[in-house]
Design a protein around this motif. Sequence first.
Motif, PDB file in Angstrom:
ATOM      1  N   PRO A 144     -17.984   6.585  12.693  1.00 46.18           N
ATOM      2  CA  PRO A 144     -16.966   6.285  13.293  1.00 46.18           C
ATOM      3  C   PRO A 144     -17.605   5.167  14.953  1.00 46.18           C
ATOM      4  CG  PRO A 144     -17.364   8.061  14.434  1.00 46.18           C
ATOM      5  CD  PRO A 144     -18.447   8.341  13.191  1.00 46.18           C
TER       6      PRO A 144
ATOM      7  N   ASP B 199     -13.507   3.752  16.985  1.00 48.21           N
ATOM      8  CA  ASP B 199     -12.783   4.432  16.517  1.00 48.21           C
ATOM      9  C   ASP B 199     -12.216   5.771  17.652  1.00 48.21           C
ATOM     10  OD1 ASP B 199     -12.630   2.662  14.837  1.00 48.21           O
ATOM     11  OD2 ASP B 199     -14.830   3.167  13.801  1.00 48.21           O
ATOM     12  N   LYS B 200     -13.600   6.287  18.378  1.00 47.10           N
ATOM     13  CA  LYS B 200     -13.606   7.061  18.822  1.00 47.10           C
ATOM     14  C   LYS B 200     -12.415   7.766  20.044  1.00 47.10           C
ATOM     15  CE  LYS B 200     -17.654   8.931  18.212  1.00 47.10           C
ATOM     16  NZ  LYS B 200     -19.498   9.049  18.770  1.00 47.10           N
TER      17      LYS B 200
ATOM     18  N   THR C 142      -8.264   7.279  17.861  1.00 46.35           N
ATOM     19  CA  THR C 142      -7.750   8.791  17.906  1.00 46.35           C
ATOM     20  C   THR C 142      -8.186   9.670  18.738  1.00 46.35           C
ATOM     21  OG1 THR C 142      -9.438   8.961  15.935  1.00 46.35           O
ATOM     22  CG2 THR C 142      -8.993  10.658  16.326  1.00 46.35           C
TER      23      THR C 142
ATOM     24  N   ASP D 171      -5.895  14.451  10.780  1.00 48.61           N
ATOM     25  CA  ASP D 171      -7.712  14.597  10.362  1.00 48.61           C
ATOM     26  C   ASP D 171      -6.879  13.130  10.194  1.00 48.61           C
ATOM     27  OD1 ASP D 171      -9.622  14.084  10.069  1.00 48.61           O
ATOM     28  OD2 ASP D 171      -9.803  15.865   8.649  1.00 48.61           O
ATOM     29  N   HIS D 172      -8.585  12.474  11.107  1.00 42.72           N
ATOM     30  CA  HIS D 172      -8.241  11.055  10.782  1.00 42.72           C
ATOM     31  C   HIS D 172      -9.445  10.892   9.687  1.00 42.72           C
ATOM     32  CE1 HIS D 172      -9.176   7.051  13.334  1.00 42.72           C
ATOM     33  NE2 HIS D 172      -9.117   6.883  11.747  1.00 42.72           N
TER      34      HIS D 172
ATOM     35  N   PHE E  69     -13.135  12.998  10.768  1.00 45.40           N
ATOM     36  CA  PHE E  69     -12.973  13.501  12.518  1.00 45.40           C
ATOM     37  C   PHE E  69     -12.897  15.055  12.605  1.00 45.40           C
ATOM     38  CE2 PHE E  69     -12.926   9.041  13.165  1.00 45.40           C
ATOM     39  CZ  PHE E  69     -13.212   8.685  14.349  1.00 45.40           C
ATOM     40  N   ARG E  70     -11.804  15.528  11.518  1.00 45.96           N
ATOM     41  CA  ARG E  70     -12.007  17.135  11.761  1.00 45.96           C
ATOM     42  C   ARG E  70     -13.164  17.742  11.688  1.00 45.96           C
ATOM     43  NH1 ARG E  70      -8.879  20.478  13.492  1.00 45.96           N
ATOM     44  NH2 ARG E  70      -6.672  18.269  14.068  1.00 45.96           N
TER      45      ARG E  70
ATOM     46  N   LEU F  45     -14.337  16.484  16.036  1.00 45.40           N
ATOM     47  CA  LEU F  45     -14.487  15.150  16.419  1.00 45.40           C
ATOM     48  C   LEU F  45     -13.041  14.711  17.212  1.00 45.40           C
ATOM     49  CD1 LEU F  45     -16.606  12.121  15.586  1.00 45.40           C
ATOM     50  CD2 LEU F  45     -17.099  13.429  17.304  1.00 45.40           C
ATOM     51  N   LEU F  46     -11.866  15.996  17.020  1.00 41.34           N
ATOM     52  CA  LEU F  46     -10.805  16.142  16.563  1.00 41.34           C
ATOM     53  C   LEU F  46     -10.632  17.616  16.533  1.00 41.34           C
ATOM     54  CD1 LEU F  46      -8.176  14.134  15.996  1.00 41.34           C
ATOM     55  CD2 LEU F  46      -8.344  15.200  13.709  1.00 41.34           C
TER      56      LEU F  46
END
Length: 229
Positions: A187, A191-192, A195, A211-212, A223-224, A228-229
């Motif tokens: 990412p 992207d981060k 999100t 999720d992403h 991401f999850r 990162l999520l």
Amino acid sequence: MNESERNYRGHRQRLRDRFLRSGLAGFADYEVVELLLTLAIPRADVKQPAKALIARFGNLRGILDAPIEELRAVPGIGSVTPVALQIIKAAATLYLQQSAERLDSFADPERLSEFWRMRIGALKNEVFEVAYLDSGYRLLRDGVERLEEGTIDRATVYPRKVIEAALKRGAAAIVLAHNHPNADLKPSEHDKVLTRAIVLAAETVHLKVVDHLIVSAQDTFSFRKAGLL
């Protein structure tokens, strides 16, 4: 009917009979492609074009993901068959979406990965899509929407548009997905940031971001799963 025509017609019928008896079990990769080509090329031997497609694109997935212009460059394929192959892929993707609408949950990581790799993983431009779910994480009817389509490395997405679309659908949860045409699934900072912005905006209206996913034709970044999520 000459001898050559009798031979390829008999071969086609034998392929179809095998399929009717046991599906694709026991078929070589090129024979699966050959069976598909018989639907689009009614009056010619398609064994050699099928083998040429496998040689150039590797497997059925590579063939269905290939651009029409590259398919047309294969000897014996012509101009109509590539369109037929694209229709087959689009129909398969629609089948997956309609099947997902009947699942008890659309939050399973493997199903999500398979669904979006098939749907957008091989696209040459970056797109951003959203799946709209109910409170049980079931996919709403016609619940996948492409919100943005961009260049080879960027699709501009606005968090407000994502949230407004979800509220309009009456969604309780969403899954975000976009593709990286260069196949580098790491990412970007953009992207981060995007999100985080969508998650914060979703929290204000009690909307869950499940999720992403970033996808290519072969792989998926979650991401999850990455924390990162």
